[in-house]
Design an enzyme around this catalytic site. Structure first.
Site, PDB file in Angstrom:
ATOM      1  CB  SER A 205       2.553  -0.451  15.093  1.00 21.34           C
ATOM      2  OG  SER A 205       1.739  -0.682  13.937  1.00 21.34           O
TER       3      SER A 205
ATOM      4  CB  SER B 199      -1.448  -0.134  13.708  1.00 18.19           C
ATOM      5  OG  SER B 199      -0.990  -1.196  14.496  1.00 18.19           O
TER       6      SER B 199
ATOM      7  CE  LYS C  44       3.039   0.939  10.973  1.00 14.88           C
ATOM      8  NZ  LYS C  44       1.752   0.300  11.357  1.00 14.88           N
TER       9      LYS C  44
END
Length: 455
Positions: free
Chosen positions: A152, A176, A77
């Site tokens: 996210s 997330s 990420k």
């Protein structure tokens, strides 16, 4: 698009046995990423660095080194430091930032033989429930490009669901790395706070909440990644020991809470799918009772949101005052709100957070595992912060996120695994939660639940 042939475990075994090489595996992953650019799951690649790293893994294998993740391609990420890579947090403020070193978790994955093949998309500062940013644009759902995978950690989740890589690494400060996996049909694990050391890296707006979170198609691959990353490290004062032995699932006290004890909406198809999954688990021999945690009056997401807003304001307030347009408009609103919170209101949010942790602590003195929905609905249109309706009622922009944030505030481990689809074939997930430090027991139970639900 050609999906990876094997799981992370199988890839590592094949590379270690010489049936393929880390370089060949990395080249195949890079090819899949290139073919799937329209999904916008992977926002940065560095082919030369990736292939050099893969060649180094092959060289380490020749004298007989053992690596549990030998040659496994992973996506990381875009808010986790990967040394020498452009890592931006999805923000124009960091558009040209090159991470000076690996985060501890990435360092450990490399040591275990993993090869980083790309950086996965995130919303700006990982502060939205959809994955889009002014820097990179929106990430698209692999089953329907008009839909969002949520956020996210949408980029890492989509990278796994689309078959670009067998394993990805996200972060989770409020769900997330559980909600996006639930929306795209893969598994996402939020460890106990501190179980995997956090940083070195960016300052966190969610101080004391965010964790490194592995995402994979199978719980066994998540377990492999967790074992590679977990353990104390003196560079992280919050790193913590978790129980070494998993409890036998047969002796676990298991509860099912259809709405986590909250007065929230859930789509009928999700509620019915969860109930059906629990019935199947019971029929397979798991002893499950229905029971809700008991929350205090101030235990609401609204009560704890000032912590995120104030954290963003502390980190970005000066830049916001100079030029608010540099930020995603939705994140800018959070920063502006954070600048207005009083110290008393932020302290109130800390007290609400503590009340949530205390309620969960009391619950887990009498229960070992808690089953809940991960999400109350399936994925929604790409252009919206959330669905218009949930459970037949008008939904607020955060109504899709109701079942995950409390787990972070209690610093507990939780995992989402697929458990059904709606009439359009869009997935949703079952969340399993355990007491803090019982990560290995949770992962063992999740593998058993996964096997039952896949049978």
């Amino acid at each position: 698009m050609t999906k990876p042939r094997n799981s992370a475990r199988e890839i590592a075994a094949d590379v270690a046995a010489g049936r393929t090489t880390a370089v060949e595996t990395a080249k195949a992953a890079l090819g899949r990423i290139e073919a799937a650019k329209a999904l916008n799951a992977v926002v940065a690649v560095n082919s030369a660095r990736t292939l050099a790293d893969a060649a180094a893994v092959d060289a380490r294998l020749r004298p007989g080194e053992t690596m549990p993740l030998a040659g496994v391609p992973i996506v990381v990420k875009d808010n986790i430091w990967v040394g020498g890579w452009r890592v931006t947090q999805g923000s124009r403020l960091f558009a040209n930032f090159i991470a000076p070193q690996d985060a501890i978790a990435i360092e450990r994955l490399r040591s275990a033989g993993a090869v980083i093949v790309g950086i996965g998309a995130t919303s700006e500062f990982a502060c939205k429930g959809v994955t889009t940013s002014q820097l990179y644009g929106p990430t698209r759902h692999p089953l329907d490009p008009a839909l969002t995978p949520g956020g996210s950690s949408g980029g890492p989740a989509v990278a796994v669901a689309a078959g670009l890589v067998p394993l990805a690494i996200g972060t989770d400060a409020g769900g997330s790395s559980r909600r996006p996996p639930a929306h795209v049909g893969v598994a996402g694990f939020k460890p106990s706070y501190g179980a995997i050391p956090y940083g070195p890296g960016f300052a966190e707006p969610f101080y004391g909440l965010s964790v490194i979170a592995p995402i994979a198609a199978e719980v066994a691959d998540i377990t492999l990644a967790f074992e590679a990353m977990a353990g104390l490290d003196g560079r992280d004062p919050d790193s913590a020991v978790v129980a070494q032995q998993a409890k036998d699932t047969a002796g676990q006290r298991i509860a099912f809470s259809p709405r986590l004890g909250l007065d929230v909406a859930i789509d009928d198809v999700v509620a019915n799918g969860l109930a059906s999954a629990v019935d199947r688990l019971s029929a397979a021999g798991l002893r499950i009772t229905q029971r809700d945690p008991v929350w205090s009056a101030n235990a609401t997401e609204d009560a704890i949101m000032p912590l995120q807003h104030a954290g963003l304001a502390a980190l970005c307030g000066n830049a916001f005052r100079m030029d608010p347009t540099i930020f995603d408009p939705d994140v800018a609103k959070q920063i502006e709100r954070g600048l207005s919170w009083s110290g008393t209101e932020v302290a109130g949010a800390l007290l609400a957070s503590a009340a949530i942790a205390n309620a969960f602590a009391a619950f887990f003195t009498e229960i070992d595992l808690l089953l809940t929905p991960t999400v109350p609905c399936a994925a929604w249109p790409l252009t919206q912060l959330g669905p218009d309706m949930i459970g037949g009622k008008a939904a607020s922009p955060r109504a899709h996120a109701v079942f995950t944030p409390f787990v972070n505030h209690a610093r507990l481990p939780a995992i989402s695994i697929p458990c059904g689809t709606d009439r359009h074939g869009l997935p949703f997930g079952l969340q399993i939660i355990a007491a803090r430090g019982q990560d290995r027991s949770l992962l063992a139970a999740a593998q058993e639940v996964e096997a039952i639900l896949r049978a």
